[in-house]
Design an enzyme around this catalytic site. Structure first.
Site, PDB file in Angstrom:
ATOM      1  N   ARG A  92       0.653  -1.417   0.039  1.00  0.00           N
ATOM      2  CA  ARG A  92      -0.218  -0.097  -0.342  1.00  0.00           C
ATOM      3  C   ARG A  92       0.728   0.945  -0.435  1.00  0.00           C
ATOM      4  O   ARG A  92       0.438   2.153  -0.540  1.00  0.00           O
ATOM      5  CB  ARG A  92      -1.172  -0.127   0.933  1.00  0.00           C
ATOM      6  CG  ARG A  92      -1.809  -1.318   1.252  1.00  0.00           C
ATOM      7  CD  ARG A  92      -2.821  -1.316   2.653  1.00  0.00           C
ATOM      8  NE  ARG A  92      -3.754  -2.145   1.967  1.00  0.00           N
ATOM      9  CZ  ARG A  92      -4.246  -3.174   2.562  1.00  0.00           C
ATOM     10  NH1 ARG A  92      -3.046  -3.329   3.343  1.00  0.00           N
ATOM     11  NH2 ARG A  92      -4.645  -4.144   2.453  1.00  0.00           N
ATOM     12  N   ASP A 152     -10.509  -4.072   8.124  1.00  0.00           N
ATOM     13  CA  ASP A 152      -9.515  -4.723   9.415  1.00  0.00           C
ATOM     14  C   ASP A 152     -10.047  -5.686  10.792  1.00  0.00           C
ATOM     15  O   ASP A 152     -10.410  -7.158  10.263  1.00  0.00           O
ATOM     16  CB  ASP A 152      -8.157  -4.816   9.493  1.00  0.00           C
ATOM     17  CG  ASP A 152      -7.640  -4.068   8.090  1.00  0.00           C
ATOM     18  OD1 ASP A 152      -7.067  -4.470   7.576  1.00  0.00           O
ATOM     19  OD2 ASP A 152      -8.493  -2.607   8.060  1.00  0.00           O
ATOM     20  N   ARG A 155     -12.898  -7.990   9.661  1.00  0.00           N
ATOM     21  CA  ARG A 155     -12.765  -9.167   9.107  1.00  0.00           C
ATOM     22  C   ARG A 155     -12.588  -9.975  10.096  1.00  0.00           C
ATOM     23  O   ARG A 155     -12.954 -10.918  10.512  1.00  0.00           O
ATOM     24  CB  ARG A 155     -11.651  -9.605   8.056  1.00  0.00           C
ATOM     25  CG  ARG A 155     -11.255  -8.819   7.020  1.00  0.00           C
ATOM     26  CD  ARG A 155     -10.594  -8.291   5.990  1.00  0.00           C
ATOM     27  NE  ARG A 155     -11.274  -7.824   4.200  1.00  0.00           N
ATOM     28  CZ  ARG A 155     -10.177  -7.489   4.307  1.00  0.00           C
ATOM     29  NH1 ARG A 155      -8.781  -6.886   4.500  1.00  0.00           N
ATOM     30  NH2 ARG A 155     -10.273  -7.493   2.576  1.00  0.00           N
ATOM     31  N   HIS A 179      -2.657   0.733   8.413  1.00  0.00           N
ATOM     32  CA  HIS A 179      -3.744  -0.179   7.338  1.00  0.00           C
ATOM     33  C   HIS A 179      -2.879  -1.005   6.141  1.00  0.00           C
ATOM     34  O   HIS A 179      -2.727  -0.914   5.756  1.00  0.00           O
ATOM     35  CB  HIS A 179      -4.919  -0.181   7.146  1.00  0.00           C
ATOM     36  CG  HIS A 179      -6.238  -0.518   5.643  1.00  0.00           C
ATOM     37  ND1 HIS A 179      -7.076  -1.543   6.168  1.00  0.00           N
ATOM     38  CD2 HIS A 179      -5.944  -0.404   4.096  1.00  0.00           C
ATOM     39  CE1 HIS A 179      -6.784  -1.983   4.672  1.00  0.00           C
ATOM     40  NE2 HIS A 179      -6.195  -0.919   3.620  1.00  0.00           N
TER      41      HIS A 179
HETATM   42  P1  NAD Z   1     -10.394   1.995  -9.889  1.00  0.00           P
HETATM   43  O1  NAD Z   1      -9.251   2.169 -11.067  1.00  0.00           O
HETATM   44  O2  NAD Z   1     -11.573   0.753  -9.502  1.00  0.00           O
HETATM   45  O3  NAD Z   1     -10.650   3.383  -8.850  1.00  0.00           O
HETATM   46  C1  NAD Z   1      -9.997   4.980  -9.095  1.00  0.00           C
HETATM   47  C2  NAD Z   1     -10.876   6.035 -10.128  1.00  0.00           C
HETATM   48  O4  NAD Z   1     -10.446   7.039  -9.521  1.00  0.00           O
HETATM   49  C3  NAD Z   1     -10.994   5.795 -11.169  1.00  0.00           C
HETATM   50  O5  NAD Z   1     -12.632   6.037 -11.409  1.00  0.00           O
HETATM   51  C4  NAD Z   1     -10.653   6.337 -11.532  1.00  0.00           C
HETATM   52  O6  NAD Z   1     -10.487   7.286 -12.664  1.00  0.00           O
HETATM   53  C5  NAD Z   1     -10.714   7.671 -10.545  1.00  0.00           C
HETATM   54  N1  NAD Z   1      -9.547   9.093 -10.682  1.00  0.00           N
HETATM   55  C6  NAD Z   1      -8.273   9.252 -10.763  1.00  0.00           C
HETATM   56  N2  NAD Z   1      -7.261   9.940 -10.674  1.00  0.00           N
HETATM   57  C7  NAD Z   1      -8.746  10.890  -9.881  1.00  0.00           C
HETATM   58  C8  NAD Z   1      -8.987  12.288 -10.183  1.00  0.00           C
HETATM   59  N3  NAD Z   1      -7.409  12.782 -10.127  1.00  0.00           N
HETATM   60  N4  NAD Z   1      -9.095  12.478  -9.562  1.00  0.00           N
HETATM   61  C9  NAD Z   1     -10.781  12.027  -9.788  1.00  0.00           C
HETATM   62  N5  NAD Z   1     -10.833  10.425  -9.546  1.00  0.00           N
HETATM   63  C10 NAD Z   1      -9.803  10.540 -10.551  1.00  0.00           C
HETATM   64  O7  NAD Z   1      -9.558   1.350  -8.058  1.00  0.00           O
HETATM   65  P2  NAD Z   1     -10.657   0.814  -6.265  1.00  0.00           P
HETATM   66  O8  NAD Z   1     -10.530  -0.345  -6.304  1.00  0.00           O
HETATM   67  O9  NAD Z   1     -11.921   1.896  -6.893  1.00  0.00           O
HETATM   68  O10 NAD Z   1      -9.144   1.841  -5.665  1.00  0.00           O
HETATM   69  C11 NAD Z   1      -9.450   2.441  -5.325  1.00  0.00           C
HETATM   70  C12 NAD Z   1      -8.911   3.100  -3.923  1.00  0.00           C
HETATM   71  O11 NAD Z   1      -9.283   2.754  -3.047  1.00  0.00           O
HETATM   72  C13 NAD Z   1      -7.644   2.777  -4.135  1.00  0.00           C
HETATM   73  O12 NAD Z   1      -6.316   3.534  -3.653  1.00  0.00           O
HETATM   74  C14 NAD Z   1      -7.220   1.425  -3.743  1.00  0.00           C
HETATM   75  O13 NAD Z   1      -6.366   0.731  -3.076  1.00  0.00           O
HETATM   76  C15 NAD Z   1      -8.015   1.208  -1.847  1.00  0.00           C
HETATM   77  N6  NAD Z   1      -8.716   0.417  -1.245  1.00  0.00           N
HETATM   78  C16 NAD Z   1      -8.336   0.528  -0.169  1.00  0.00           C
HETATM   79  C17 NAD Z   1      -9.604   0.519   0.680  1.00  0.00           C
HETATM   80  C18 NAD Z   1      -9.048   0.110   2.570  1.00  0.00           C
HETATM   81  O14 NAD Z   1      -9.065  -0.598   3.795  1.00  0.00           O
HETATM   82  N7  NAD Z   1      -8.811   1.387   2.809  1.00  0.00           N
HETATM   83  C19 NAD Z   1      -9.252  -1.122   0.138  1.00  0.00           C
HETATM   84  C20 NAD Z   1      -9.617  -1.643  -1.202  1.00  0.00           C
HETATM   85  C21 NAD Z   1      -8.884  -0.271  -1.604  1.00  0.00           C
END
Ligand code: NAD
Length: 317
Positions: A92, A152, A155, A179
């Protein structure tokens, strides 16, 4: 903050963002206006259309539309799930620099709109991205929240419930810290109803073992890697975690959730944003619950805090 209308703006309509939006629509009654923003405007438009077509089957009505940053002005909560998804084998923390640039392009226009609500960040590495949001927005710390170790913790409670054959709702346990790889479970604080699990493990009358607790902790810590290996990304669980936090805020629930919050002396730490149990209500983080950790757990917490501190300090804001 607006009290009669409950408006949420989602920035980033990818897998995580839309899993959240889908959960929000299906659970119903949490908010009545949802705005979708993405750098890919066509995607945000398509997602708004798709969700709207399901409203006839939803529990309650909602206004859903693809919008712009000016729509943040009167929002209660801005959820940020924009960024780059974690790739197989990538930690991450590797995502940090790429996502900081994305956040710069988001936070500035949100603030410019006149937004005066609560930021909820899900983008990874979530603890650092939450701190980046805090630094860029200059909002009070109670109004900048990360999803932290909420997923987490869910889970963990599921796995412990399965192990003890008890409803996870009656398992009280938290994953705390980053995380990520340095997160941990303070076993001294794990309760089955009001009975300490350490006490249950020490009782020779049953077959429960401390090694099984360690295995469960490891399963929680590596869950995201396993899911990413199998299906490239994780999104349903985090979508539901975001929904849960929003429900706690908009419902002024004062629920305890392990979000990423800014420590101000709690756990002998300052400034860092890290996953800890917090009381969450209408104004965000009402209070950080400080657990009575053992010396060993305190050392683990400090190690995790240091990981976050080092990564944040290496960042150009
Ligand atoms: P994804 O690629 O499916 O979606 C990301 C979106 O962000 C896309 O639609 C993209 O167009 C948009 N984007 C990119 N740059 C942008 C900007 N400057 N302005 C506006 N929109 C923008 O990715 P995802 O699978 O949805 O994951 C998103 C984030 O969530 C990642 O960082 C991932 O690691 C994180 N995540 C966090 C957790 C958690 O527990 N916190 C769990 C899973 C994923």
């Amino acid at each position: 903050m607006n009290t009669d209308k409950r408006k949420v703006v989602l920035i980033g309509t990818g897998m995580v963002g839309m899993s959240f939006a889908y959960a929000l629509v299906n659970q119903g009654g949490i908010c009545n206006e949802l705005v979708l923003i993405d750098v890919n405007k066509a995607r945000a438009n398509g997602e708004a259309m798709d969700l709207n077509h399901g409203l006839a089957f939803a529990k309650s009505n909602m206004r859903i539309y693809a919008g712009d940053y000016k729509d943040c002005k009167d929002a209660d909560i801005v959820v940020i799930a924009a960024g780059v998804a974690q790739k197989e084998g990538e930690t991450r923390l590797d995502l940090l620099q790429r996502n900081t640039e994305v956040f710069r392009s988001i936070i500035n226009p949100v603030i410019k709109s006149g937004f005066d609500g609560i930021f909820l960040v899900a983008t990874n590495p979530v603890d650092i991205m939450t701190r980046v949001t805090y630094e860029l927005s200059r909002f009070g710390a109670s109004r900048v929240i990360g999803t932290g170790t909420s997923l987490d913790t869910a889970r963990l409670r599921y796995l412990l419930g399965d192990y003890f054959t008890v409803d996870p709702k009656n398992i009280h346990a938290y994953v705390i810290g980053e995380h990520g790889d340095s997160e941990f479970v303070p076993l001294s604080q794990v309760m089955l109803a009001t009975k300490s699990v350490s006490e249950i493990l020490a009782d020779e009358k049953n077959d429960y073992k401390i090694e099984d607790m360690q295995s469960i902790e490891e399963q929680v810590r590596t869950a995201a890697y396993k899911i990413i290996e199998a299906k490239r990304a994780t999104y349903y669980g985090i979508g539901m975690a975001i929904t849960r936090i929003i429900k706690a805020i908009l419902g002024d629930e004062n629920s305890v959730l392990t979000v990423s919050a800014k420590l101000c002396g709690e756990y002998d730490s300052k400034n860092v944003f890290i996953g800890v149990p917090c009381i969450i209500g209408r104004n965000g983080v009402k209070e950080i619950v400080e657990l009575s950790l053992t010396e060993e757990e305190k050392a683990k917490f400090q190690k995790s805090r240091q990981v976050l501190e080092d990564n944040f300090n290496g960042l150009e804001l």
